[in-house]
Write a protein that holds these residues in place. Structure first.
Motif, PDB file in Angstrom:
ATOM      1  N   GLY A 190       2.629  -8.807  -7.540  1.00 56.11           N
ATOM      2  CA  GLY A 190       3.086 -10.194  -7.471  1.00 56.11           C
ATOM      3  C   GLY A 190       2.013 -11.187  -7.069  1.00 56.11           C
ATOM      4  O   GLY A 190       2.237 -12.395  -7.109  1.00 56.11           O
ATOM      5  N   TRP A 191       0.815 -10.736  -6.682  1.00 60.56           N
ATOM      6  CA  TRP A 191      -0.259 -11.660  -6.262  1.00 60.56           C
ATOM      7  C   TRP A 191      -0.907 -12.305  -7.476  1.00 60.56           C
ATOM      8  O   TRP A 191      -1.052 -11.654  -8.514  1.00 60.56           O
ATOM      9  N   ARG A 192      -1.257 -13.598  -7.354  1.00 61.72           N
ATOM     10  CA  ARG A 192      -2.004 -14.301  -8.395  1.00 61.72           C
ATOM     11  C   ARG A 192      -3.051 -15.186  -7.727  1.00 61.72           C
ATOM     12  O   ARG A 192      -2.739 -15.860  -6.752  1.00 61.72           O
ATOM     13  N   PHE A 203      -7.324  -1.579  -3.275  1.00 63.44           N
ATOM     14  CA  PHE A 203      -6.996  -2.695  -4.179  1.00 63.44           C
ATOM     15  C   PHE A 203      -8.241  -3.542  -4.432  1.00 63.44           C
ATOM     16  O   PHE A 203      -8.915  -3.931  -3.470  1.00 63.44           O
ATOM     17  N   ASN A 204      -8.532  -3.852  -5.675  1.00 63.59           N
ATOM     18  CA  ASN A 204      -9.542  -4.867  -5.977  1.00 63.59           C
ATOM     19  C   ASN A 204      -8.951  -6.247  -5.711  1.00 63.59           C
ATOM     20  O   ASN A 204      -7.765  -6.491  -5.999  1.00 63.59           O
ATOM     21  N   ILE A 205      -9.780  -7.151  -5.178  1.00 57.28           N
ATOM     22  CA  ILE A 205      -9.364  -8.553  -5.043  1.00 57.28           C
ATOM     23  C   ILE A 205     -10.459  -9.411  -5.684  1.00 57.28           C
ATOM     24  O   ILE A 205     -11.585  -9.478  -5.178  1.00 57.28           O
ATOM     25  N   LYS A 217      -3.845  -4.048 -10.569  1.00 56.78           N
ATOM     26  CA  LYS A 217      -3.032  -3.360  -9.549  1.00 56.78           C
ATOM     27  C   LYS A 217      -2.436  -4.374  -8.565  1.00 56.78           C
ATOM     28  O   LYS A 217      -1.239  -4.348  -8.282  1.00 56.78           O
ATOM     29  N   LEU A 218      -3.273  -5.286  -8.077  1.00 59.56           N
ATOM     30  CA  LEU A 218      -2.772  -6.281  -7.122  1.00 59.56           C
ATOM     31  C   LEU A 218      -1.799  -7.245  -7.802  1.00 59.56           C
ATOM     32  O   LEU A 218      -0.785  -7.648  -7.210  1.00 59.56           O
ATOM     33  N   ARG A 232       0.843  -1.208   0.000  1.00 60.82           N
ATOM     34  CA  ARG A 232       0.000   0.000   0.000  1.00 60.82           C
ATOM     35  C   ARG A 232       0.873   1.252   0.000  1.00 60.82           C
ATOM     36  O   ARG A 232       1.987   1.242   0.510  1.00 60.82           O
ATOM     37  N   LYS A 233       0.315   2.316  -0.579  1.00 59.07           N
ATOM     38  CA  LYS A 233       1.059   3.580  -0.649  1.00 59.07           C
ATOM     39  C   LYS A 233       0.161   4.712  -0.172  1.00 59.07           C
ATOM     40  O   LYS A 233      -1.049   4.694  -0.422  1.00 59.07           O
TER      41      LYS A 233
END
Ligand SMILES: NC(=O)c1ccc[n+]([C@@H]2O[C@H](COP(=O)([O-])OP(=O)(O)OC[C@H]3O[C@@H](n4cnc5c(N)ncnc54)[C@H](O)[C@@H]3O)[C@@H](O)[C@H]2O)c1
Length: 315
Positions: A288-290, A232-234, A283-284, A225-226
């Protein structure tokens, strides 16, 4: 780290509690049990680093919590057919609960407030997949209360310097989910395997994401987060329809070709629902998230658990 999780005995929050405990956090859960289940926190309660306060958040607004670093405000009243148009429930439980949680953060000098939000605020989005910046017309009391919660959190950030992380979820599915379409369809088919009435025409399209991927997404968004407020959408890379959900259910229950499925001649199952829910997860993913399962795999895992759970409950 010491963490408060509101709504700890609920579906997604209980998985979050398990994850935080596994990561070595000390966790205080607060839950009024309005839609929470003791089963969900049975394992967590074996861990000495976990305690649960069974109270409404509004009763905890002035409580003292020493040395807490962050609060995951997961409590909210879910979309329930019986309560859809009952503004008091969403206003009191969701908005009232959120304000109490924000007060807990302010009074106890908690630095980070994590808020799961809803992609209902994208409405019948013209832009699909829908990025975090998009805001559409709201058409449900649930969505409005969730959106107002985001705005309250932003106000607390501006006024009192609270860091806010907003994670907007697609449709989260998996073990411990005892609400929503999968749960209702399984209950109906167990009662009457010959005929299944579905709300809407079955073409309602959602990005389904597994609860474990959702919790991992929350952890990744926390690390990346910044600024004072970030979002963030998940969700998933793809979508599935309610008809896909029905087909998977029939396969898993060995009822393909045996159950007469009746769809309605309506694009949505209830007034205020959206035809497509497909948040953009670029964005997520750039952090690096998958997701580890696609939408249909997620549905299958959820339906397998739900069939077992509903059958065990009816024994
Ligand atoms: N399930 C989804 O697909 C989805 C999608 C988008 C957003 N969300 C959000 O994620 C969060 C968790 O959702 P879930 O599906 O796990 O719901 P859930 O109903 O299983 O969990 C919510 C928990 O909050 C508790 N709670 C509600 N109001 C409270 C209050 N005022 N004080 C104390 N406890 C209270 C309930 O008892 C319940 O245990 C919610 O904020 C929800 O809006 C969920």
């Amino acid at each position: 780290m010491k963490t408060i999780v509101t709504g700890a005995a609920g579906f997604i929050p209980s998985h979050l509690v398990d994850r935080l405990l596994a990561d070595g956090h000390e966790v205080i859960g607060i839950d009024s049990m309005v839609t929470g289940f003791d089963d969900n926190i049975a394992d967590a309660l074996k861990n000495p680093k976990f305690e649960i306060i069974k109270k409404d958040l509004k009763q905890c607004e002035k409580s003292k919590f020493e040395g807490v670093d962050m609060i995951f405000h997961m409590a909210a009243y879910p979309i329930r057919m019986k309560k859809l148009y009952d503004y008091k429930t969403y206003y009191k439980q969701t908005e009232g609960g959120a304000l109490a949680a924000l007060e807990i953060a302010r009074r106890n000098d908690i630095k980070l407030f994590v808020l799961p939000a809803s992609t209902t605020l994208y409405g019948q989005a013209k832009q699909v997949p829908t990025p975090e910046e998009f805001i559409g017309p709201d058409s449900s009391f649930y969505g409005t209360a969730k959106f107002n919660t985001e705005r309250w959190a932003e106000a607390y950030s501006g006024l009192f310097g609270l860091d806010v992380l907003i994670t907007r979820f697609g449709r989260i599915q998996g073990p411990r989910s005892r609400n929503g379409a999968a749960w209702e369809l399984v209950k109906k088919i167990e009662k009457n395997p010959k005929r299944l009435q579905v709300l809407g025409n079955g073409q309602q399209t959602r990005s389904f994401v597994h609860v474990k991927d959702c919790v991992e997404g929350m952890m990744v968004s926390m690390r990346n987060r910044k600024g004072k407020v970030d979002r963030f959408n998940i969700a998933n890379d793809d979508t599935a329809t309610i008809k896909d959900m029905v087909d998977i259910l029939l396969e898993e229950a060995n009822l393909t070709g045996k159950t007469k499925v009746a769809y309605q001649d309506e694009p949505v199952g209830w007034k205020g629902d959206n035809v497509i829910v497909f948040p953009d997860i670029s964005k997520l993913k750039s952090c690096g998230w998958r997701p580890t399962m696609n939408s249909k795999e997620t549905l299958r895992d959820c339906i397998r658990w739900t069939l077992k759970e509903v059958r065990a409950g009816s024994r």
